[in-house]
Design an enzyme around this catalytic site. Sequence first.
Site, PDB file in Angstrom:
ATOM      1  N   PRO A  12       9.014  49.925  -9.494  1.00 27.99           N
ATOM      2  CA  PRO A  12       8.987  49.282 -11.257  1.00 27.99           C
ATOM      3  C   PRO A  12       7.378  48.242 -11.170  1.00 27.99           C
ATOM      4  O   PRO A  12       8.153  47.413 -10.878  1.00 27.99           O
ATOM      5  CB  PRO A  12      10.356  48.949 -11.329  1.00 27.99           C
ATOM      6  N   ASN A  13       6.993  48.956 -12.549  1.00 28.53           N
ATOM      7  CA  ASN A  13       5.856  47.720 -12.983  1.00 28.53           C
ATOM      8  C   ASN A  13       4.553  47.514 -12.086  1.00 28.53           C
ATOM      9  O   ASN A  13       3.161  47.165 -12.107  1.00 28.53           O
ATOM     10  CB  ASN A  13       6.353  46.650 -12.816  1.00 28.53           C
ATOM     11  N   ARG A  20      -1.047  43.391 -14.306  1.00 28.62           N
ATOM     12  CA  ARG A  20       0.004  42.967 -14.731  1.00 28.62           C
ATOM     13  C   ARG A  20      -0.389  41.467 -13.152  1.00 28.62           C
ATOM     14  O   ARG A  20      -0.895  41.927 -12.250  1.00 28.62           O
ATOM     15  CB  ARG A  20       0.662  43.608 -13.365  1.00 28.62           C
ATOM     16  N   TYR A  25      -1.348  39.423  -7.628  1.00 30.82           N
ATOM     17  CA  TYR A  25      -1.092  41.183  -7.575  1.00 30.82           C
ATOM     18  C   TYR A  25      -3.000  41.390  -7.650  1.00 30.82           C
ATOM     19  O   TYR A  25      -3.026  42.683  -6.873  1.00 30.82           O
ATOM     20  CB  TYR A  25      -0.577  41.722  -8.256  1.00 30.82           C
ATOM     21  N   ASN A  76       6.031  50.667  -1.525  1.00 31.60           N
ATOM     22  CA  ASN A  76       6.876  49.043  -2.143  1.00 31.60           C
ATOM     23  C   ASN A  76       7.165  49.099  -3.026  1.00 31.60           C
ATOM     24  O   ASN A  76       7.464  50.520  -3.885  1.00 31.60           O
ATOM     25  CB  ASN A  76       5.331  49.180  -2.593  1.00 31.60           C
ATOM     26  N   ALA A  79      10.841  45.551  -7.846  1.00 29.20           N
ATOM     27  CA  ALA A  79      11.211  44.178  -7.592  1.00 29.20           C
ATOM     28  C   ALA A  79      12.957  44.787  -7.158  1.00 29.20           C
ATOM     29  O   ALA A  79      14.285  44.294  -6.627  1.00 29.20           O
ATOM     30  CB  ALA A  79      11.667  44.839  -9.318  1.00 29.20           C
ATOM     31  N   GLU A 100       7.682  49.653   4.696  1.00 28.78           N
ATOM     32  CA  GLU A 100       7.984  48.147   3.393  1.00 28.78           C
ATOM     33  C   GLU A 100       6.938  47.452   3.176  1.00 28.78           C
ATOM     34  O   GLU A 100       6.102  46.915   3.919  1.00 28.78           O
ATOM     35  CB  GLU A 100       9.014  47.654   3.304  1.00 28.78           C
ATOM     36  N   HIS A 102       4.040  45.449   1.056  1.00 26.37           N
ATOM     37  CA  HIS A 102       4.327  44.402  -0.674  1.00 26.37           C
ATOM     38  C   HIS A 102       2.603  43.987  -0.757  1.00 26.37           C
ATOM     39  O   HIS A 102       2.375  42.908   0.688  1.00 26.37           O
ATOM     40  CB  HIS A 102       4.811  43.132  -0.974  1.00 26.37           C
ATOM     41  N   LEU A 103       2.636  43.878  -1.760  1.00 30.93           N
ATOM     42  CA  LEU A 103       0.745  42.916  -1.900  1.00 30.93           C
ATOM     43  C   LEU A 103       1.002  41.755  -1.788  1.00 30.93           C
ATOM     44  O   LEU A 103       0.273  41.260  -1.435  1.00 30.93           O
ATOM     45  CB  LEU A 103      -0.045  43.473  -3.850  1.00 30.93           C
ATOM     46  N   ARG A 109       7.453  33.500  -2.161  1.00 32.30           N
ATOM     47  CA  ARG A 109       7.284  33.161  -2.887  1.00 32.30           C
ATOM     48  C   ARG A 109       9.435  32.403  -3.190  1.00 32.30           C
ATOM     49  O   ARG A 109       9.812  31.465  -3.003  1.00 32.30           O
ATOM     50  CB  ARG A 109       6.826  34.408  -3.906  1.00 32.30           C
TER      51      ARG A 109
HETATM   52  C1  DQA Z   1       5.968  43.374  -4.800  1.00 35.90           C
HETATM   53  C2  DQA Z   1       6.954  41.757  -4.337  1.00 35.90           C
HETATM   54  C3  DQA Z   1       8.362  41.960  -5.565  1.00 35.90           C
HETATM   55  O1  DQA Z   1       9.153  41.244  -5.290  1.00 35.90           O
HETATM   56  C4  DQA Z   1       7.595  42.450  -7.139  1.00 35.90           C
HETATM   57  O2  DQA Z   1       9.228  42.706  -8.261  1.00 35.90           O
HETATM   58  C5  DQA Z   1       7.124  43.232  -7.549  1.00 35.90           C
HETATM   59  C6  DQA Z   1       6.115  43.582  -6.487  1.00 35.90           C
HETATM   60  C7  DQA Z   1       4.228  44.013  -4.218  1.00 35.90           C
HETATM   61  O3  DQA Z   1       3.868  43.758  -3.873  1.00 35.90           O
HETATM   62  O4  DQA Z   1       3.618  42.355  -4.428  1.00 35.90           O
HETATM   63  O5  DQA Z   1       6.816  43.977  -7.920  1.00 35.90           O
HETATM   64  O6  DQA Z   1       6.961  44.500  -4.183  1.00 35.90           O
END
Ligand code: DQA
Length: 148
Positions: A12-13, A20, A25, A76, A79, A100, A102-103, A109
């Site tokens: 998501p997102n 964003r 990011y 990825n 959330a 897995e 993540h950016l 964090r």
């Molecule tokens: C994320 C890190 C997550 O905590 C966050 O909810 C995201 C992006 C990242 O790629 O850094 O939506 O997965």
Amino acid sequence: MSTLNILVLHGPNLNLLGLREPEIYGATTLKDINTRLEKEAKILGVSLHCFQSNHEGALVDQIQAALGKFSGILINPAAYTHTSVALRDALAAVNLPTVEVHLSNIHQRETFRHHSYIAPIAVGQICGFGAESYYLGLRALVNHIRAR
Ligand code: DQA
């Protein structure tokens, strides 16, 4: 050697990348990431299918449908990393090698981002390198599959 087929899932997102929270990011869009992943895939000699959804169930459906079609999953979970037993169970059920990514560096964090439901059933986790996390993740996943 038959061509490996890799499923790339974005949670998501991530469709809003570029707009964003760019300070976290970056400016790279999801389209940019998928285009570069396709280039990397060509270099590695694998084929890719990329899918993004804001819906947990749609991601679960993609994971279930991957069985017999894909050799590994690059994900990825965004959330859902921190909330989704359903995604973890789907990945464990199909038992395909999963990386897995993540950016951002989720461990630097907020504390709610430190826990991943996915990491214990993944081959590994790559985070903190911006879009580069995906390209490193793809390479690591393909090398892992080929070494098995
Ligand atoms: C994320 C890190 C997550 O905590 C966050 O909810 C995201 C992006 C990242 O790629 O850094 O939506 O997965």
